[in-house]
Design an enzyme around this catalytic site. Structure first.
Site, PDB file in Angstrom:
ATOM      1  N   CYS A 136       0.770  -1.187   0.087  1.00  0.00           N
ATOM      2  CA  CYS A 136      -0.217   0.084  -0.048  1.00  0.00           C
ATOM      3  C   CYS A 136       0.962   1.271   0.100  1.00  0.00           C
ATOM      4  O   CYS A 136       0.929   2.197  -0.984  1.00  0.00           O
ATOM      5  CB  CYS A 136      -0.948  -0.226   1.227  1.00  0.00           C
ATOM      6  N   GLU A 207      -3.232  -4.168  -5.696  1.00  0.00           N
ATOM      7  CA  GLU A 207      -3.175  -2.761  -5.900  1.00  0.00           C
ATOM      8  C   GLU A 207      -3.516  -2.407  -7.508  1.00  0.00           C
ATOM      9  O   GLU A 207      -4.260  -1.545  -7.570  1.00  0.00           O
ATOM     10  CB  GLU A 207      -1.757  -2.164  -5.476  1.00  0.00           C
TER      11      GLU A 207
HETATM   12  C1  LIG Z   1      -5.688   0.681  -2.469  1.00  0.00           C
HETATM   13  C2  LIG Z   1      -4.712   1.809  -2.042  1.00  0.00           C
HETATM   14  N1  LIG Z   1      -3.357   1.395  -1.890  1.00  0.00           N
HETATM   15  C3  LIG Z   1      -2.687   2.211  -1.211  1.00  0.00           C
HETATM   16  C4  LIG Z   1      -3.050   3.667  -0.866  1.00  0.00           C
HETATM   17  C5  LIG Z   1      -1.767   4.491  -0.537  1.00  0.00           C
HETATM   18  N2  LIG Z   1      -1.715   4.696   0.975  1.00  0.00           N
HETATM   19  C6  LIG Z   1      -3.936   3.717  -0.961  1.00  0.00           C
HETATM   20  N3  LIG Z   1      -4.650   5.251  -0.744  1.00  0.00           N
HETATM   21  N4  LIG Z   1      -5.261   2.911  -1.539  1.00  0.00           N
END
Ligand SMILES: Cc1ncc(CN)c(N)n1
Length: 227
Positions: A136, A207
């Site tokens: 993330c 992701e």
């Molecule tokens: C799904 C997702 N992945 C990562 C991020 C970054 N923190 C986010 N805002 N959203």
């Protein structure tokens, strides 16, 4: 070190996500408002759960330093990251708070969130959950750095702030996760280390699916509850 391997594993996904329509859409300011809204709705819910998972990890760690880190990250996720979302909401031309009134765990987001929760519930050692969480911060940081390095964003570029936010803010977040994973991996057998690596790779793929989900505006099938 395991984290070196994980970062190497992430490269393929970073390159793929970078070339996909969401990031290219932001870079070229060519992305629909509907996709941005879908992303914001899904991401607001994702981040809420991410913060909840930090809270679960607090109850699993005995390290005061780790507790403090988790608390700080919780605060950042609940407050600080809204800044990045506001940039996208501004491009849409609607208040962020209003945009996120709707939304749910759309299928790909649902799968990602449950992947993290599975590890938080099933595994006592926090490294398992951290390995599912680390993509993330890490992948966003790398994507943003790549975008900033390969493009010139003019002052008035609508999404410049989004890339600046992620290229600058979360260096330490991923580093602390990687350090904790390395420390725990040092005490694990090959099978467990393989699970950490698998967790990380799966989240890296999640992701990618998450961004693509916004582009296709993925939804659950409508069900007729009267049947
Ligand atoms: C799904 C997702 N992945 C990562 C991020 C970054 N923190 C986010 N805002 N959203």
């Amino acid at each position: 070190m395991l984290s070196t391997q994980l970062k190497q594993d992430a490269e393929q996904f970073i390159d793929e996500i970078y070339g996909d329509d969401f990031i290219q859409g932001l870079i070229n300011e060519d992305i629909s408002h509907a996709s941005l809204i879908h992303y914001l709705q899904a991401d607001a819910l994702y981040l809420e759960e991410f913060a909840n998972i930090y809270a679960m990890l607090i109850s699993k760690t005995t390290s005061k330093e780790m507790m403090e880190y988790l608390l700080e990250e919780m605060r950042f996720i609940l407050g600080g990251e809204v800044e990045a979302h506001e940039i996208l909401a501004r491009a849409v031309g609607r208040p962020y708070a209003e945009i996120i009134e709707d939304g749910e765990w759309y299928p790909s987001a649902d799968h990602y969130i449950k992947h993290m929760y599975y590890n938080a519930y099933a595994k006592e050692n926090i490294a398992f959950t951290l390995s599912a969480m680390a993509p993330c911060p890490y992948i966003y940081q790398k994507l943003a750095e790549k975008a900033m390095a390969q493009n010139v964003f003019q002052e008035n570029h609508q999404y410049r702030g989004w890339f600046e936010f992620y290229s600058g803010n979360i260096d330490e977040t991923a580093d602390v996760m990687f350090k904790a994973i390395d420390k725990e991996a040092g005490k694990m057998n090959d099978y467990e280390i393989g699970l950490l690596r698998k967790n990380f790779r799966e989240s890296a793929e999640h992701e990618r699916r998450f961004f693509n989900m916004a582009m296709t505006r993925e939804h659950w099938a409508e069900v007729d509850m009267n049947v």
